[in-house]
Design an enzyme around this catalytic site. Structure first.
Site, PDB file in Angstrom:
ATOM      1  N   HIS A   1      69.331  28.486  28.124  1.00  0.00           N
ATOM      2  CA  HIS A   1      67.996  28.044  28.548  1.00  0.00           C
ATOM      3  C   HIS A   1      67.673  28.427  29.987  1.00  0.00           C
ATOM      4  O   HIS A   1      66.538  28.244  30.420  1.00  0.00           O
ATOM      5  CB  HIS A   1      67.826  26.535  28.338  1.00  0.00           C
ATOM      6  CG  HIS A   1      67.489  26.183  26.925  1.00  0.00           C
ATOM      7  ND1 HIS A   1      66.197  25.918  26.491  1.00  0.00           N
ATOM      8  CD2 HIS A   1      68.270  26.096  25.824  1.00  0.00           C
ATOM      9  CE1 HIS A   1      66.210  25.666  25.198  1.00  0.00           C
ATOM     10  NE2 HIS A   1      67.460  25.761  24.766  1.00  0.00           N
TER      11      HIS A   1
ATOM     12  N   HIS B   1      76.393  23.688  24.466  1.00  0.00           N
ATOM     13  CA  HIS B   1      75.506  24.462  23.584  1.00  0.00           C
ATOM     14  C   HIS B   1      75.195  23.852  22.222  1.00  0.00           C
ATOM     15  O   HIS B   1      74.191  24.195  21.615  1.00  0.00           O
ATOM     16  CB  HIS B   1      76.103  25.869  23.409  1.00  0.00           C
ATOM     17  CG  HIS B   1      75.187  26.904  22.820  1.00  0.00           C
ATOM     18  ND1 HIS B   1      73.873  27.051  23.216  1.00  0.00           N
ATOM     19  CD2 HIS B   1      75.413  27.881  21.890  1.00  0.00           C
ATOM     20  CE1 HIS B   1      73.326  28.063  22.542  1.00  0.00           C
ATOM     21  NE2 HIS B   1      74.240  28.578  21.734  1.00  0.00           N
TER      22      HIS B   1
END
Length: 307
Positions: free
Chosen positions: A115, A238
């Site tokens: 991200h 993650h």
């Protein structure tokens, strides 16, 4: 920097979940860049250290994390990326972590998540949040420039390899990570992309990732990688884990997730991993900050994107 008074004031302000001025963000990012440019793609970290997974703009839960884990600089921290997007306070979250990095560079290590990318943040909230809070895209630009300087991975005492996502079929040796030119937007494929996007899977060899980026990697891949590089385990984030952490492949891979009640609705707990100087492991589990201690924005800042 000889005089930390401005920085200390900004840290206190950010700890109250108050944004700092745009010109202060610009200066902070310039200082952060000077520090991060010196760090390697496989940044060396010494124990004792506390390892943390995704935060995703959940500022009040980051405060909770520091409450249960101890503050910087008393404690040494490693955050494995995904500081922004999805939560309501990506700006305050990332800037607080960055300010702590500039103030105590040897006590906090920040590595890049998938991200920490221009493209992803334009879809999942950070871009819109910067625009809403500052009235321009400048702060988003300063922060995304810093994303390009974040390390891709870390290694604790030469024995625990930490990365946001996982392994890559292009990488057998840690030296191959060291030779990547990381100062760029996260590519759509290739080794840098894989490190930030891949996931472990109960299989052998490599598989196609349902995420559309990175790979699925099996236990045989891990044992080969760990043996080749003389490491004990891989620590990564993650993936949402309801219990806060999860072991894979006979305790050779560990997933750590540090955003409790993810997206303010998943109902999961969060975890951080405390490693002492002998690399003895201690998991600290914590729940979302109580409702009364957090300011919930009056209106939802973004659509319910799929998890």
């Amino acid at each position: 920097m000889s005089d930390y008074s401005d920085l200390d004031r900004q840290i206190e302000q950010l700890k109250r979940c108050e944004i700092i001025k745009e010109n202060e963000v610009k200066a902070l990012c310039a200082k952060a860049r000077e520090i991060l440019v010196e760090e390697g793609n496989v940044q060396r970290v010494d124990s004792p250290v506390t390892v943390c997974g995704d935060i995703h703009g959940q500022f009040y839960d980051l405060k909770e994390l520091f409450k249960v884990g101890g503050d910087v600089p008393e404690k040494n921290y490693l955050f494995m990326g995904d500081f922004v997007d999805r939560g309501y306070y990506s700006v305050e979250t990332f800037l607080l972590l960055l300010a702590l990095k500039v103030r105590y560079p040897d006590r906090i290590t920040l590595i890049r998540g998938n991200h920490e990318s221009r493209q992803i943040t334009q879809v999942y909230g950070f871009y819109d949040e910067c625009l809403r809070k500052y009235g321009s895209t400048a702060v988003w630009r300063y922060c995304t420039e810093i994303f390009d300087y974040l390390s891709l991975s870390a290694i604790i005492d030469g024995k625990i390899f930490c990365v946001h996502g996982g392994l890559s079929p292009s990488i057998q040796y840690l030296d191959q990570i060291r030779s990547i030119d990381r100062k760029q937007e996260v590519p759509h494929d290739g080794p840098m992309c894989d490190l930030l996007w891949s996931d472990p899977e109960d299989q052998t060899g490599w598989g196609v990732s349902p995420r559309g980026a990175g790979y699925l990697f099996g236990s045989d891949v891990v044992s080969q990688f760990n043996r080749t590089n003389d490491i004990d385990m891989i620590c990564r984030a993650h993936q949402l884990v309801m219990e806060g952490f999860k072991w894979h492949f006979n305790e050779t891979v560990l997933t750590v997730w540090s955003a409790p009640n993810y997206c303010y609705r998943c109902g999961n707990v969060a975890a951080i991993l405390e490693l002492n100087e002998y690399l003895h492991r201690d998991f600290v589990i914590f729940e979302a900050a109580p409702q009364e201690s957090r300011g919930i924005p009056s209106k939802k800042p973004q659509a319910d994107y799929f998890l």
